[in-house]
Design a protein around this motif. Structure first.
Motif, short mmCIF file in Angstrom:
data_model
loop_
_atom_site.label_atom_id
_atom_site.label_comp_id
_atom_site.label_asym_id
_atom_site.label_seq_id
_atom_site.Cartn_x
_atom_site.Cartn_y
_atom_site.Cartn_z
N SER A 196 0.64 -1.24 0.13
CA SER A 196 -0.20 -0.03 -0.02
C SER A 196 1.00 1.31 0.21
N HIS A 197 0.43 2.40 0.35
CA HIS A 197 1.16 3.52 0.44
C HIS A 197 0.81 4.46 1.44
N VAL A 198 1.59 5.32 1.98
CA VAL A 198 0.95 6.36 2.67
C VAL A 198 1.57 7.81 2.29
N PRO A 199 0.49 8.55 1.95
CA PRO A 199 0.60 9.95 1.21
C PRO A 199 0.90 10.95 2.35
N LEU A 200 1.94 11.69 2.00
CA LEU A 200 2.60 12.79 3.05
C LEU A 200 2.41 13.82 2.58
N GLU A 201 2.05 14.93 3.32
CA GLU A 201 2.07 16.12 3.13
C GLU A 201 3.09 16.89 3.90
N PHE A 202 4.13 17.62 3.37
CA PHE A 202 5.20 17.88 4.16
C PHE A 202 5.03 18.81 5.66
N GLU A 203 4.26 19.80 5.57
CA GLU A 203 4.19 20.63 6.63
C GLU A 203 3.43 19.66 7.87
N ASP A 204 2.49 18.64 7.54
CA ASP A 204 2.09 17.88 8.32
C ASP A 204 3.15 16.85 9.01
N TRP A 205 3.68 16.48 7.86
CA TRP A 205 4.82 15.42 8.46
C TRP A 205 6.21 16.08 9.19
N VAL A 206 6.30 17.22 8.96
CA VAL A 206 7.38 17.62 10.03
C VAL A 206 6.63 18.12 11.36
N ARG A 207 5.36 18.67 11.40
CA ARG A 207 4.86 18.93 12.43
C ARG A 207 4.89 18.06 13.42
#
Ligand SMILES: C[S@@+](CC[C@H](N)C(=O)[O-])C[C@H]1O[C@@H](n2cnc3c(N)ncnc32)[C@H](O)[C@@H]1O
Length: 257
Positions: A196-207
């Motif tokens: 499967s995969h985990v879609p990430l959004e940069f700001e949420d990921w670093v927060r």
């Protein structure tokens, strides 16, 4: 004193526990659906959720099982898990403190042992897998679900570098072939694998990682500056301030002979 990965995990997740309770990535995902299908909970089953965090996997297993135990060694995460359990009124679930590499349970105690989105934090994954196999009953199902690297060693190194820059408690993501070998080395028969995969959004990921602003800016530059091949491997997409990318995720079913 040198870097102690276990202390780093407890400090990282102790600080960030509240973020996880509201994290969309952890609450629901295609991977969790595959994990539940492979775990195949039955009304007489006793299940263990290793490194349960704020309890999303344990809470998802509970309606189908007789009893679920969620174990984690970060007190703040276990507190969040208990409060989520209370809000949802789930009764057949117990959370406790414990180390994945030395599980506080007798041999052959569980029909299902699950571990989701946590193996990359274990300093000795082989030891944790041996523990999961030990506490599973004969014929029991051990389901390991984690983000994984591409098989290409350069891309694997890059993903681990980015993850370490975001989260000091990150130990290592591994490619699918290595995870399959490790489950087999732990004495489990790998009966099924799903991607499967985990879609990430940069700001949420670093927060969620608690990254300081200058480090986050440098990390953003590094991702944006990746080679076209790496950008393709991680599906990097940017538009204005928005930066998105994707980790692969693997779900493995190991059966204890
Ligand atoms: C991303 S969270 C877990 C997510 C959770 N399994 C889920 O499905 O939402 C990772 C968790 O692993 C726990 N953890 C990391 N290393 C551990 C270890 N050696 N023993 C127990 N828990 C550990 C951390 O405390 C943290 O709560």
């Amino acid at each position: 004193m040198g870097h102690d990965p276990k202390r780093a995990v407890q400090s990282q997740f102790g600080r960030q526990a509240a973020w996880y309770t509201v994290s969309g990535v952890h609450k629901q995902s295609e991977g969790l659906t595959a994990l539940l299908r492979m775990a195949a909970p039955g009304s007489r089953d006793h299940a263990l959720d290793v490194a349960t965090g704020t309890g999303f996997t344990a809470l998802a297993l509970a309606p189908g099982c007789r009893e679920v135990i969620g174990v984690d060694f970060t007190a703040g995460m276990v507190r969040e898990a208990r409060s989520l359990q209370e809000t949802r009124g789930v009764k057949n679930l117990l959370f406790c403190l414990g180390d994945a590499e030395a599980l506080p349970f007798r041999d052959g105690s569980f029909d299902i042992v699950a571990c989701r989105h946590a193996a990359h934090h274990f300093p000795h994954l082989s030891r944790a897998l041996a523990e999961m196999a030990r506490v599973a009953k004969s014929g029991g199902r051990v389901v390991l679900d984690d983000t994984c690297t591409p098989e290409d060693p350069d891309f694997a190194a890059l993903m681990n570098e980015w993850e370490r820059r975001r989260d000091r408690s990150h130990v290592a993501n591994r490619p699918p072939s290595q995870l399959v070998d490790m489950l087999e080395d732990a004495g489990l028969r790998v009966a099924e694998t799903a991607m499967s995969h985990v879609p990430l959004e940069f700001e949420d990921w670093v927060r969620r990682g608690g990254v300081a602003e200058p480090d986050a800016a440098a990390l953003r530059e590094s991702i944006l500056g990746a080679s076209p091949q790496a950008a393709r491997a991680f599906r990097v997409e940017s538009s204005g301030d928005e930066l998105r990318f994707t980790w692969d995720e693997i779900i493995l079913l190991g059966i204890k002979p």
